[in-house]
Design a protein around this motif. Sequence first.
Motif, PDB file in Angstrom:
ATOM      1  N   GLN A  41      -6.374  -3.525 -18.213  1.00  4.92           N
ATOM      2  CA  GLN A  41      -7.807  -3.510 -18.530  1.00  4.92           C
ATOM      3  C   GLN A  41      -8.465  -4.860 -18.198  1.00  4.92           C
ATOM      4  O   GLN A  41      -9.573  -4.902 -17.667  1.00  4.92           O
ATOM      5  N   HIS A  42      -7.780  -5.965 -18.504  1.00  2.53           N
ATOM      6  CA  HIS A  42      -8.404  -7.282 -18.286  1.00  2.53           C
ATOM      7  C   HIS A  42      -8.667  -7.541 -16.793  1.00  2.53           C
ATOM      8  O   HIS A  42      -9.596  -8.256 -16.440  1.00  2.53           O
ATOM      9  N   GLN A  43      -7.827  -6.947 -15.926  1.00  3.23           N
ATOM     10  CA  GLN A  43      -8.057  -7.136 -14.486  1.00  3.23           C
ATOM     11  C   GLN A  43      -9.295  -6.362 -14.023  1.00  3.23           C
ATOM     12  O   GLN A  43     -10.087  -6.851 -13.222  1.00  3.23           O
ATOM     13  N   ILE A  44      -9.437  -5.150 -14.578  1.00  4.17           N
ATOM     14  CA  ILE A  44     -10.627  -4.340 -14.271  1.00  4.17           C
ATOM     15  C   ILE A  44     -11.883  -5.080 -14.755  1.00  4.17           C
ATOM     16  O   ILE A  44     -12.863  -5.220 -14.010  1.00  4.17           O
ATOM     17  N   ASP A  45     -11.828  -5.549 -15.992  1.00  2.00           N
ATOM     18  CA  ASP A  45     -12.984  -6.263 -16.578  1.00  2.00           C
ATOM     19  C   ASP A  45     -13.346  -7.487 -15.737  1.00  2.00           C
ATOM     20  O   ASP A  45     -14.521  -7.753 -15.470  1.00  2.00           O
ATOM     21  N   HIS A  46     -12.314  -8.220 -15.349  1.00  2.00           N
ATOM     22  CA  HIS A  46     -12.551  -9.440 -14.565  1.00  2.00           C
ATOM     23  C   HIS A  46     -13.188  -9.105 -13.214  1.00  2.00           C
ATOM     24  O   HIS A  46     -14.165  -9.752 -12.808  1.00  2.00           O
ATOM     25  N   LEU A  47     -12.650  -8.095 -12.531  1.00  2.07           N
ATOM     26  CA  LEU A  47     -13.208  -7.708 -11.222  1.00  2.07           C
ATOM     27  C   LEU A  47     -14.661  -7.245 -11.358  1.00  2.07           C
ATOM     28  O   LEU A  47     -15.512  -7.577 -10.533  1.00  2.07           O
ATOM     29  N   ARG A  48     -14.942  -6.493 -12.424  1.00  4.34           N
ATOM     30  CA  ARG A  48     -16.319  -6.036 -12.661  1.00  4.34           C
ATOM     31  C   ARG A  48     -17.268  -7.225 -12.853  1.00  4.34           C
ATOM     32  O   ARG A  48     -18.366  -7.271 -12.298  1.00  4.34           O
ATOM     33  N   MET A  49     -16.818  -8.208 -13.654  1.00  4.58           N
ATOM     34  CA  MET A  49     -17.660  -9.386 -13.918  1.00  4.58           C
ATOM     35  C   MET A  49     -17.905 -10.188 -12.644  1.00  4.58           C
ATOM     36  O   MET A  49     -19.016 -10.670 -12.408  1.00  4.58           O
ATOM     37  N   CYS A  50     -16.864 -10.335 -11.846  1.00  4.39           N
ATOM     38  CA  CYS A  50     -17.004 -11.101 -10.601  1.00  4.39           C
ATOM     39  C   CYS A  50     -17.927 -10.383  -9.620  1.00  4.39           C
ATOM     40  O   CYS A  50     -18.731 -11.021  -8.942  1.00  4.39           O
ATOM     41  N   GLN A  51     -17.797  -9.063  -9.554  1.00  8.98           N
ATOM     42  CA  GLN A  51     -18.647  -8.294  -8.651  1.00  8.98           C
ATOM     43  C   GLN A  51     -20.119  -8.401  -9.077  1.00  8.98           C
ATOM     44  O   GLN A  51     -21.012  -8.543  -8.234  1.00  8.98           O
ATOM     45  N   LYS A  52     -20.332  -8.366 -10.394  1.00 13.37           N
ATOM     46  CA  LYS A  52     -21.682  -8.513 -10.945  1.00 13.37           C
ATOM     47  C   LYS A  52     -22.307  -9.849 -10.532  1.00 13.37           C
ATOM     48  O   LYS A  52     -23.522  -9.974 -10.390  1.00 13.37           O
ATOM     49  N   GLN A  53     -21.458 -10.875 -10.374  1.00  7.99           N
ATOM     50  CA  GLN A  53     -21.931 -12.209  -9.968  1.00  7.99           C
ATOM     51  C   GLN A  53     -22.036 -12.336  -8.447  1.00  7.99           C
ATOM     52  O   GLN A  53     -22.252 -13.439  -7.938  1.00  7.99           O
ATOM     53  N   GLY A  54     -21.840 -11.232  -7.736  1.00 11.15           N
ATOM     54  CA  GLY A  54     -21.981 -11.291  -6.281  1.00 11.15           C
ATOM     55  C   GLY A  54     -20.692 -11.597  -5.543  1.00 11.15           C
ATOM     56  O   GLY A  54     -20.717 -11.892  -4.341  1.00 11.15           O
ATOM     57  N   GLY A  55     -19.567 -11.568  -6.228  1.00  8.91           N
ATOM     58  CA  GLY A  55     -18.286 -11.800  -5.564  1.00  8.91           C
ATOM     59  C   GLY A  55     -17.842 -10.586  -4.762  1.00  8.91           C
ATOM     60  O   GLY A  55     -18.280  -9.466  -5.023  1.00  8.91           O
ATOM     61  N   ILE A  56     -16.985 -10.830  -3.766  1.00  8.51           N
ATOM     62  CA  ILE A  56     -16.388  -9.753  -2.968  1.00  8.51           C
ATOM     63  C   ILE A  56     -15.049  -9.423  -3.632  1.00  8.51           C
ATOM     64  O   ILE A  56     -14.121 -10.241  -3.617  1.00  8.51           O
ATOM     65  N   CYS A  57     -14.977  -8.231  -4.235  1.00  6.43           N
ATOM     66  CA  CYS A  57     -13.833  -7.896  -5.089  1.00  6.43           C
ATOM     67  C   CYS A  57     -13.094  -6.673  -4.560  1.00  6.43           C
ATOM     68  O   CYS A  57     -13.725  -5.686  -4.185  1.00  6.43           O
ATOM     69  N   PHE A  58     -11.780  -6.760  -4.555  1.00  5.36           N
ATOM     70  CA  PHE A  58     -10.972  -5.668  -3.974  1.00  5.36           C
ATOM     71  C   PHE A  58      -9.532  -5.782  -4.437  1.00  5.36           C
ATOM     72  O   PHE A  58      -9.166  -6.692  -5.191  1.00  5.36           O
ATOM     73  N   VAL A  59      -8.729  -4.811  -3.966  1.00  7.58           N
ATOM     74  CA  VAL A  59      -7.292  -4.820  -4.230  1.00  7.58           C
ATOM     75  C   VAL A  59      -6.589  -4.676  -2.883  1.00  7.58           C
ATOM     76  O   VAL A  59      -7.008  -3.864  -2.055  1.00  7.58           O
ATOM     77  N   ILE A  60      -5.554  -5.474  -2.657  1.00  7.23           N
ATOM     78  CA  ILE A  60      -4.707  -5.245  -1.484  1.00  7.23           C
ATOM     79  C   ILE A  60      -3.523  -4.411  -1.961  1.00  7.23           C
ATOM     80  O   ILE A  60      -2.789  -4.816  -2.867  1.00  7.23           O
ATOM     81  N   ILE A  61      -3.390  -3.220  -1.369  1.00  2.69           N
ATOM     82  CA  ILE A  61      -2.311  -2.312  -1.751  1.00  2.69           C
ATOM     83  C   ILE A  61      -1.311  -2.232  -0.607  1.00  2.69           C
ATOM     84  O   ILE A  61      -1.687  -2.047   0.554  1.00  2.69           O
ATOM     85  N   LYS A  62      -0.042  -2.396  -0.952  1.00  5.58           N
ATOM     86  CA  LYS A  62       1.018  -2.237   0.051  1.00  5.58           C
ATOM     87  C   LYS A  62       1.866  -1.030  -0.320  1.00  5.58           C
ATOM     88  O   LYS A  62       2.462  -0.996  -1.402  1.00  5.58           O
ATOM     89  N   TYR A  63       1.873  -0.042   0.565  1.00  4.04           N
ATOM     90  CA  TYR A  63       2.818   1.059   0.439  1.00  4.04           C
ATOM     91  C   TYR A  63       4.108   0.601   1.108  1.00  4.04           C
ATOM     92  O   TYR A  63       4.230   0.639   2.332  1.00  4.04           O
ATOM     93  N   VAL A  64       5.047   0.136   0.298  1.00  2.13           N
ATOM     94  CA  VAL A  64       6.258  -0.502   0.818  1.00  2.13           C
ATOM     95  C   VAL A  64       7.029   0.451   1.729  1.00  2.13           C
ATOM     96  O   VAL A  64       7.441   0.073   2.831  1.00  2.13           O
ATOM     97  N   THR A  65       7.206   1.672   1.289  1.00 10.98           N
ATOM     98  CA  THR A  65       8.007   2.636   2.048  1.00 10.98           C
ATOM     99  C   THR A  65       7.295   3.061   3.336  1.00 10.98           C
ATOM    100  O   THR A  65       7.912   3.172   4.392  1.00 10.98           O
ATOM    101  N   LEU A  66       5.990   3.252   3.223  1.00 11.58           N
ATOM    102  CA  LEU A  66       5.201   3.677   4.391  1.00 11.58           C
ATOM    103  C   LEU A  66       4.860   2.507   5.311  1.00 11.58           C
ATOM    104  O   LEU A  66       4.383   2.707   6.427  1.00 11.58           O
ATOM    105  N   LYS A  67       5.056   1.283   4.813  1.00 12.52           N
ATOM    106  CA  LYS A  67       4.645   0.070   5.539  1.00 12.52           C
ATOM    107  C   LYS A  67       3.165   0.119   5.921  1.00 12.52           C
ATOM    108  O   LYS A  67       2.796  -0.204   7.056  1.00 12.52           O
ATOM    109  N   ARG A  68       2.350   0.552   4.987  1.00 21.83           N
ATOM    110  CA  ARG A  68       0.900   0.581   5.224  1.00 21.83           C
ATOM    111  C   ARG A  68       0.205  -0.315   4.188  1.00 21.83           C
ATOM    112  O   ARG A  68       0.614  -0.374   3.028  1.00 21.83           O
ATOM    113  N   TYR A  69      -0.832  -0.985   4.659  1.00 17.69           N
ATOM    114  CA  TYR A  69      -1.578  -1.922   3.814  1.00 17.69           C
ATOM    115  C   TYR A  69      -3.047  -1.524   3.785  1.00 17.69           C
ATOM    116  O   TYR A  69      -3.624  -1.228   4.832  1.00 17.69           O
ATOM    117  N   PHE A  70      -3.638  -1.571   2.605  1.00 13.88           N
ATOM    118  CA  PHE A  70      -5.048  -1.218   2.471  1.00 13.88           C
ATOM    119  C   PHE A  70      -5.802  -2.274   1.665  1.00 13.88           C
ATOM    120  O   PHE A  70      -5.287  -2.794   0.676  1.00 13.88           O
TER     121      PHE A  70
END
Lengths: 207, 207
Positions: free
Chosen positions: B120-149
């Motif tokens: 929850q604290h990570q969600i809250d933090h990202l929301r607060m940063c986005q509200k301040q105009g920050g560029i907020c995202f998650v880098i996801i690695k599918y280890v088995t598929l070797k795909r990154y998003f």
Amino acid sequence: MKINYPDGRSFNNPSHSSLHASSAKKKLIFGDRGMTLEEEINESNKYYRSHDIAVIYKKPTPIQIVKVDYPKRSRAVIKEAYFRQASTTDYNGVYNGYYVDFEAKETKNKNIFPLKNFHQHQIDHLRMCQKQGGICFVIIKYVTLKRYFVMPADTLFLHWDAQKHDGAKSIQLQDIIDSSIEIKANYDPTLPYVDAIQQLIESGKEK
Amino acid sequence: MKINYPDGRSFNNPSHSSLHASSAKKKLIFGDRGMTLEEEINESNKYYRSHDIAVIYKKPTPIQIVKVDYPKRSRAVIKEAYFRQASTTDYNGVYNGYYVDFEAKETKNKNIFPLKNFHQHQIDHLRMCQKQGGICFVIIKYVTLKRYFVMPADTLFLHWDAQKHDGAKSIQLQDIIDSSIEIKANYDPTLPYVDAIQQLIESGKEK
């Protein structure tokens, strides 16, 4: 000696007391609330976050962990670790679309601010952040004078670079007064340094 | 071939010499380097800093220090400490005037991305940063598929909030493909995620 941390932690630690002897003494003598600059900034940051004004945190101290025990049915205990040199400054975050990056320094001097308070990596980091469009500065607390300044990183760079030529190992208070924004300790927030950030942004736009 | 990493790690990788054979093979061999997502991001961040493209760091792990020894004539040793819950995400910094804030997560799943990877604290933090105009995202690695998003924080918020109503405990790969920017592992930088940040900024301006 019992140490109460702003995040609610507290502990008794005889060997730890010598480390913080000077700050403990300072707490006795100076300032009505006896807070260190770090505590004042952390409290201000809580205020700014809770009022949706800015999201700024102090970074954790970098630690090199060597040995960790994992006792059954209880949390992991770090049994051997060392303090590491930070690569960056202590504080960063976001204010109204701007990246904010700064270092906080106290001095007991009544006039000069010694440049040995800074490390080369902090200067390098501030320069890189400023190059990327970040708002970079130093919050200086003159403990004895009870005066606080938001000094633009440019002033720091100027004096840092000049010491190679003129050998001056410190910045004169008058130079800080002339180039910086003075802020007054207050309540809610304890240290209204975001007002100074806003001024730095506006003066940057004028250029 | 021996690979020496800037942080002192090194290991032997016999297949490394044939790296440039073909792009398909490169991808296969890249996996052989056995880097975690954290290592891939840290290497990329070094590249971005050294090329003046962005100043982004992983924050140190927050540690609660209980006992420190100060042996004579040697450095301080932390003898008792505990891991603390972070208040923020792991990575932040500045890119071209923009505040950047993100979390990095790996999954071995081949389809779903479980929401229990987040607190929850990570969600809250990202929301607060986005509200301040920050560029907020998650880098996801599918280890088995070797795909990154690079998944925009908005996608995360959508699924995080939806689980209260629909009970879905994960995000489907197809939803990630549809809403995110896929990035390909590479060399220099290892993971060119700043390209995706630039796309997020441009798509934000179009709105």
